[in-house]
Design a protein around this motif. Structure first.
Motif, PDB file in Angstrom:
ATOM      1  N   SER A 139       0.826  -1.203   0.000  1.00  0.00           N
ATOM      2  CA  SER A 139       0.000   0.000   0.000  1.00  0.00           C
ATOM      3  C   SER A 139       0.861   1.253   0.000  1.00  0.00           C
ATOM      4  CB  SER A 139      -0.931   0.018   1.215  1.00  0.00           C
ATOM      5  OG  SER A 139      -1.861  -1.022   1.153  1.00  0.00           O
ATOM      6  N   LEU A 140       0.355   2.269  -0.689  1.00  0.00           N
ATOM      7  CA  LEU A 140       0.995   3.579  -0.699  1.00  0.00           C
ATOM      8  C   LEU A 140       0.254   4.509   0.249  1.00  0.00           C
ATOM      9  CD1 LEU A 140       1.433   4.049  -4.547  1.00  0.00           C
ATOM     10  CD2 LEU A 140       3.285   3.805  -2.905  1.00  0.00           C
ATOM     11  N   HIS A 141       0.972   5.437   0.839  1.00  0.00           N
ATOM     12  CA  HIS A 141       0.309   6.468   1.620  1.00  0.00           C
ATOM     13  C   HIS A 141       1.181   7.712   1.623  1.00  0.00           C
ATOM     14  CE1 HIS A 141       2.887   5.237   5.107  1.00  0.00           C
ATOM     15  NE2 HIS A 141       2.669   4.032   4.625  1.00  0.00           N
ATOM     16  N   VAL A 142       0.524   8.857   1.771  1.00  0.00           N
ATOM     17  CA  VAL A 142       1.225  10.128   1.603  1.00  0.00           C
ATOM     18  C   VAL A 142       2.197  10.413   2.729  1.00  0.00           C
ATOM     19  CG1 VAL A 142      -0.604  11.152   0.213  1.00  0.00           C
ATOM     20  CG2 VAL A 142      -0.684  11.378   2.704  1.00  0.00           C
ATOM     21  N   ASP A 143       2.043   9.738   3.864  1.00  0.00           N
ATOM     22  CA  ASP A 143       2.963   9.977   4.970  1.00  0.00           C
ATOM     23  C   ASP A 143       4.313   9.295   4.754  1.00  0.00           C
ATOM     24  OD1 ASP A 143       0.932  11.346   6.381  1.00  0.00           O
ATOM     25  OD2 ASP A 143       0.066   9.415   6.908  1.00  0.00           O
ATOM     26  N   GLY A 144       4.330   8.300   3.874  1.00  0.00           N
ATOM     27  CA  GLY A 144       5.575   7.594   3.623  1.00  0.00           C
ATOM     28  C   GLY A 144       6.490   8.389   2.710  1.00  0.00           C
ATOM     29  N   ASP A 145       7.779   8.089   2.746  1.00  0.00           N
ATOM     30  CA  ASP A 145       8.755   8.793   1.925  1.00  0.00           C
ATOM     31  C   ASP A 145       9.232   7.908   0.776  1.00  0.00           C
ATOM     32  OD1 ASP A 145      10.271  11.067   1.302  1.00  0.00           O
ATOM     33  OD2 ASP A 145      12.056  10.206   2.243  1.00  0.00           O
ATOM     34  N   SER A 146       8.386   6.941   0.391  1.00  0.00           N
ATOM     35  CA  SER A 146       8.785   6.056  -0.701  1.00  0.00           C
ATOM     36  C   SER A 146       8.669   6.783  -2.036  1.00  0.00           C
ATOM     37  CB  SER A 146       7.916   4.792  -0.705  1.00  0.00           C
ATOM     38  OG  SER A 146       6.551   5.129  -0.882  1.00  0.00           O
ATOM     39  N   HIS A 147       9.673   6.610  -2.867  1.00  0.00           N
ATOM     40  CA  HIS A 147       9.701   7.187  -4.214  1.00  0.00           C
ATOM     41  C   HIS A 147      10.344   6.171  -5.131  1.00  0.00           C
ATOM     42  CE1 HIS A 147      11.151  10.061  -7.446  1.00  0.00           C
ATOM     43  NE2 HIS A 147       9.877  10.389  -7.328  1.00  0.00           N
ATOM     44  N   TYR A 148       9.903   6.148  -6.388  1.00  0.00           N
ATOM     45  CA  TYR A 148      10.377   5.115  -7.316  1.00  0.00           C
ATOM     46  C   TYR A 148      11.891   5.113  -7.461  1.00  0.00           C
ATOM     47  CZ  TYR A 148      11.498   8.347 -11.149  1.00  0.00           C
ATOM     48  OH  TYR A 148      12.079   9.314 -11.924  1.00  0.00           O
ATOM     49  N   SER A 149      12.519   6.271  -7.268  1.00  0.00           N
ATOM     50  CA  SER A 149      13.971   6.347  -7.416  1.00  0.00           C
ATOM     51  C   SER A 149      14.708   5.687  -6.261  1.00  0.00           C
ATOM     52  CB  SER A 149      14.411   7.814  -7.524  1.00  0.00           C
ATOM     53  OG  SER A 149      14.105   8.520  -6.332  1.00  0.00           O
ATOM     54  N   ARG A 150      13.980   5.426  -5.161  1.00  0.00           N
ATOM     55  CA  ARG A 150      14.621   4.874  -3.972  1.00  0.00           C
ATOM     56  C   ARG A 150      14.167   3.457  -3.631  1.00  0.00           C
ATOM     57  NH1 ARG A 150      14.140  10.428  -2.592  1.00  0.00           N
ATOM     58  NH2 ARG A 150      12.093  10.185  -1.615  1.00  0.00           N
ATOM     59  N   VAL A 151      12.874   3.159  -3.869  1.00  0.00           N
ATOM     60  CA  VAL A 151      12.365   1.842  -3.460  1.00  0.00           C
ATOM     61  C   VAL A 151      11.492   1.236  -4.553  1.00  0.00           C
ATOM     62  CG1 VAL A 151      12.393   2.390  -0.997  1.00  0.00           C
ATOM     63  CG2 VAL A 151      10.321   2.801  -2.331  1.00  0.00           C
ATOM     64  N   LYS A 152      11.480  -0.086  -4.584  1.00  0.00           N
ATOM     65  CA  LYS A 152      10.543  -0.843  -5.404  1.00  0.00           C
ATOM     66  C   LYS A 152       9.445  -1.360  -4.487  1.00  0.00           C
ATOM     67  CE  LYS A 152      10.249  -4.691  -8.685  1.00  0.00           C
ATOM     68  NZ  LYS A 152      11.012  -5.710  -9.452  1.00  0.00           N
ATOM     69  N   LEU A 153       8.199  -1.165  -4.886  1.00  0.00           N
ATOM     70  CA  LEU A 153       7.074  -1.530  -4.030  1.00  0.00           C
ATOM     71  C   LEU A 153       6.977  -3.036  -3.844  1.00  0.00           C
ATOM     72  CD1 LEU A 153       4.365   0.880  -5.496  1.00  0.00           C
ATOM     73  CD2 LEU A 153       5.670   1.179  -3.387  1.00  0.00           C
ATOM     74  N   ALA A 154       6.505  -3.434  -2.660  1.00  0.00           N
ATOM     75  CA  ALA A 154       6.212  -4.844  -2.422  1.00  0.00           C
ATOM     76  C   ALA A 154       5.064  -5.284  -3.315  1.00  0.00           C
ATOM     77  CB  ALA A 154       5.850  -5.058  -0.952  1.00  0.00           C
ATOM     78  N   VAL A 190      -4.814  -2.661  -4.415  1.00  0.00           N
ATOM     79  CA  VAL A 190      -3.524  -2.137  -3.973  1.00  0.00           C
ATOM     80  C   VAL A 190      -2.364  -3.013  -4.430  1.00  0.00           C
ATOM     81  CG1 VAL A 190      -4.404  -0.843  -2.004  1.00  0.00           C
ATOM     82  CG2 VAL A 190      -3.852  -3.256  -1.719  1.00  0.00           C
ATOM     83  N   SER A 191      -2.536  -4.330  -4.393  1.00  0.00           N
ATOM     84  CA  SER A 191      -1.427  -5.205  -4.774  1.00  0.00           C
ATOM     85  C   SER A 191      -1.165  -5.161  -6.274  1.00  0.00           C
ATOM     86  CB  SER A 191      -1.715  -6.646  -4.335  1.00  0.00           C
ATOM     87  OG  SER A 191      -2.889  -7.129  -4.951  1.00  0.00           O
ATOM     88  N   VAL A 192      -2.246  -5.125  -7.084  1.00  0.00           N
ATOM     89  CA  VAL A 192      -2.076  -5.024  -8.539  1.00  0.00           C
ATOM     90  C   VAL A 192      -1.529  -3.644  -8.907  1.00  0.00           C
ATOM     91  CG1 VAL A 192      -3.252  -5.174 -10.763  1.00  0.00           C
ATOM     92  CG2 VAL A 192      -3.935  -6.669  -8.881  1.00  0.00           C
ATOM     93  N   ARG A 193      -1.982  -2.626  -8.185  1.00  0.00           N
ATOM     94  CA  ARG A 193      -1.463  -1.279  -8.421  1.00  0.00           C
ATOM     95  C   ARG A 193       0.041  -1.237  -8.202  1.00  0.00           C
ATOM     96  NH1 ARG A 193      -3.478   3.449  -4.484  1.00  0.00           N
ATOM     97  NH2 ARG A 193      -2.211   2.239  -3.036  1.00  0.00           N
ATOM     98  N   ALA A 194       0.525  -1.899  -7.161  1.00  0.00           N
ATOM     99  CA  ALA A 194       1.970  -1.936  -6.904  1.00  0.00           C
ATOM    100  C   ALA A 194       2.713  -2.596  -8.063  1.00  0.00           C
ATOM    101  CB  ALA A 194       2.252  -2.668  -5.594  1.00  0.00           C
ATOM    102  N   GLN A 195       2.161  -3.687  -8.586  1.00  0.00           N
ATOM    103  CA  GLN A 195       2.797  -4.364  -9.719  1.00  0.00           C
ATOM    104  C   GLN A 195       2.881  -3.456 -10.931  1.00  0.00           C
ATOM    105  OE1 GLN A 195       0.769  -8.059 -10.561  1.00  0.00           O
ATOM    106  NE2 GLN A 195       0.653  -8.604  -8.396  1.00  0.00           N
ATOM    107  N   LEU A 236       2.725  -0.100 -11.062  1.00  0.00           N
ATOM    108  CA  LEU A 236       3.640   1.023 -10.832  1.00  0.00           C
ATOM    109  C   LEU A 236       5.095   0.579 -10.949  1.00  0.00           C
ATOM    110  CD1 LEU A 236       1.858   2.879  -7.883  1.00  0.00           C
ATOM    111  CD2 LEU A 236       2.011   3.624 -10.267  1.00  0.00           C
ATOM    112  N   ASN A 237       5.427  -0.582 -10.403  1.00  0.00           N
ATOM    113  CA  ASN A 237       6.783  -1.119 -10.567  1.00  0.00           C
ATOM    114  C   ASN A 237       7.096  -1.348 -12.042  1.00  0.00           C
ATOM    115  OD1 ASN A 237       7.473  -1.138  -7.835  1.00  0.00           O
ATOM    116  ND2 ASN A 237       6.749  -3.222  -7.517  1.00  0.00           N
ATOM    117  N   LEU A 238       6.089  -1.830 -12.787  1.00  0.00           N
ATOM    118  CA  LEU A 238       6.279  -2.060 -14.221  1.00  0.00           C
ATOM    119  C   LEU A 238       6.555  -0.744 -14.947  1.00  0.00           C
ATOM    120  CD1 LEU A 238       6.162  -3.916 -16.715  1.00  0.00           C
ATOM    121  CD2 LEU A 238       3.680  -3.540 -16.755  1.00  0.00           C
TER     122      LEU A 238
END
Length: 583
Positions: A262-277, A492-497, A499-501
């Motif tokens: 899941s994504l949320h605005v409080d997190g600092d995850s960005h595609y340049s730094r992390v790949k989503l679960a 949420v899980s398909v969305r992560a796939q 976005l990673n793609l």
């Protein structure tokens, strides 16, 4: 928050016990148990097809005739599964209300909204025509429809999406039900309208002392509003507990996977730094289902796009003073007003704004599906705004589009291979062997086997269809991809796939993106810069890192304030407790 979860008890309003629901083609719900207590919000979460809506339909007595059902559904001690249809009709819309995901398909298009509200009041409260109409106006005012005395005579098509959902709420609460079932009530709504609808439900719940069974796949909404959470997978409940228990100490591996992806605005995850679960599902030859999920991975630091660090390389797209219009029954609508911006090579520009702000009209004008009234669209050095017909065709390959609903944009009568081949034929790729090679290569690039080329769109899941839509856009090797709400309808899980793609394809093919979304958590992850539109105009453009900290325009700050925040994790220190916000 209400008192901690307790099994049974005098304050239990609804008890679902060992519920089984099956159809001729298989079992939808198996051994499902759930309690809902008075004045409590229970969230039922899980991916599409897990059985959430089927369980809700069973509770409301709305299963189709072909469905088989076993178990018990006790509402205030009475078993609804054993009750005659006449008794269920007395309960539905009266003691039990229900809000559906898509109000336009739930409201009768040939009846005024006032008629549809008064129908409930006359059926269950025995009110006369005048009294029912007066109460309908009061209800429209209660759900904050402006000018209720006038709007009571409107039809569903006269209202916006958010207003139609408010009318559905007015119908559902007209008789002050003790239980309200809300099945994905905000999925299709903009973030500000979503916040208004959820605030409205919370206010009505307090005023009417209702219990709420909230069905959703949006975990940020769950974290903000639920007292207790039940997680479903493959028709079974795999976990249940208080909101904090499920969010911060999930026991089941599937719950852990949902939260991790899941994504949320409080997190600092960005595609340049992390790949989503990602959660991956599988079915073995015997029909047994299984799943696995990958943990979030840290990426190697990458070079920031040219638009972030100035470069002599010209941008892939420059839009200057663009004006676009469209015709409606109300006349000519100016949807894009003097808009200018650039997208650098390798950059992702996020575009946000509410429905009707001009996002989709802007994107269609860039790809020449809508004619520009004025201004320039300079794509890879050429102004394509004035071009038509044969002059435009060579440039279409440089900019392609991925749509929100891939099923609606794919021809249901064409096999996937033929649909992809057709794109190459239109662009004069004459060698059949070359076309077949490119079709197989692009399917492999989006993570699909070559065998899917022989199948039709209806044979795929939503996530697979979106991969096919991406493949169709990429097969011409464009330099710019315009993505119009490409993940808003996905779990949420398909969305992560997906976005990673997008990230992987961006690096593999050197793509630039114009990424349109009303979900700021998605934009926060995928974008390098963010452009905000309101009423056809760009009101603010800023680096993604500044979006939640340095936004200046009041409208941008309104969008941020309306976005559901991830819950705070409770921390207990001795006799004192405090909360910390998780990253």
């Amino acid at each position: 928050m209400t008192a901690p979860w307790r099994k049974g008890g005098a304050d239990t309003l609804l008890q679902v016990q060992k519920l089984d629901v099956w159809y001729p083609n298989g079992t939808a719900v198996q051994g499902f148990d759930l309690d809902v207590h008075r004045n409590e919000v229970v969230a039922l979460v899980g991916e599409s097809g897990c059985g959430k809506s089927t369980a809700a339909a069973a509770i409301a007595g709305l299963l189709p005739p072909k469905a088989g059902v076993n178990g018990a559904i006790l509402f205030e001690g009475r078993d609804l599964l054993a009750a005659p249809e006449s008794a269920l009709r007395d309960l539905r819309g009266n003691a039990i209300g229900m809000i559906f995901q898509e109000p336009m398909t739930s409201l009768n298009p040939v009846l005024t909204i006032g008629t549809q509200i008064t129908e409930v009041l006359r059926r269950h409260r025995g009110l006369g025509a005048a009294a029912a109409r007066a109460r309908a106006i009061e209800l429209l005012d209660l759900v904050r429809i402006p000018e209720p005395q006038r709007r009571v005579d409107d039809y569903a098509h006269n209202l916006s999406g958010g207003q139609r959902q408010r009318v559905m709420i007015a119908i559902a609460v007209a008789c002050e039900p003790r239980l309200l079932i809300a099945d994905e009530p905000t999925t299709a709504l903009d973030v500000t309208i979503q916040a208004q609808v959820l605030d409205l439900l919370a206010s009505l719940r307090r005023q009417l002392s209702m219990s709420l069974l909230l069905i959703t796949h949006d975990l940020a909404v769950v974290g903000q509003w639920a007292d207790r959470v039940a997680v479903m997978q493959h028709g079974r409940k795999v976990e249940e507990g208080s909101r904090d228990e499920v969010f911060f100490a999930p026991r089941h591996r599937y719950s852990q996977g949902l939260l991790a992806s899941s994504l949320h605005v409080d997190g600092d995850s960005h595609y340049s730094r992390v790949k989503l679960a990602e959660i991956r599902h599988a079915v073995d030859p015997a029909g047994e289902r299984s799943f696995s999920f990958t943990q979030q991975e840290h990426r190697q630091p990458a070079q920031r796009p040219a638009a972030i660090h100035p470069s002599p390389v010209p941008p892939v797209l420059t839009v200057r003073n663009l004006v676009a219009q469209y015709s409606s029954r109300y006349g000519t609508i100016s949807a894009v007003k003097d808009v200018s911006f650039q997208i650098g090579r390798g950059e992702t520009l996020g575009l946000v704004g509410e429905s009707g702000c001009g996002k989709s009209t802007l994107s269609k004008t860039i790809v020449s599906l809508n004619r520009a009234v004025a201004g320039q669209v300079i794509l890879d050095g050429t102004d394509i705004a004035p071009l038509t017909g044969r002059a435009l065709r060579p440039h279409r390959a440089n900019v392609q589009m991925v749509f929100q609903d891939p099923y609606a944009s794919l021809n249901p009568r064409l096999r996937i291979g033929d649909a992809l081949d057709e794109v190459l034929v239109v662009q004069n790729v004459r060698d059949r062997n070359e076309r077949q090679r490119r079709v197989a290569a692009i399917l492999d690039a989006v993570g699909l086997p070559a065998t899917v080329a022989r199948r039709y769109p209806h044979e795929f899941s939503g996530g697979q269809r979106q991969r096919i839509g991406i493949a169709r856009a990429l097969i011409l090797r464009p330099k710019l991809l315009i993505c119009d709400e490409p993940v808003s309808a996905l779990d949420v899980s398909v969305r992560a796939q997906i976005l990673n793609l997008f990230v992987d394809l961006k690096h593999e093919f050197g793509l630039s993106y114009l990424f349109i979304s009303h979900d700021l958590s998605v934009i926060n992850y995928i974008a390098d810069r963010v452009m905000v539109m309101q009423k056809g105009e760009v009101v603010e453009t800023l680096p993604r890192d500044d979006l939640f900290t340095n936004a200046r325009h009041p409208y941008t700050r309104t969008l941020i304030a309306a976005t559901p925040a991830w819950p705070e994790a409770p921390v207990v220190l001795g006799d004192a407790s405090l909360s910390i916000r998780t990253a």
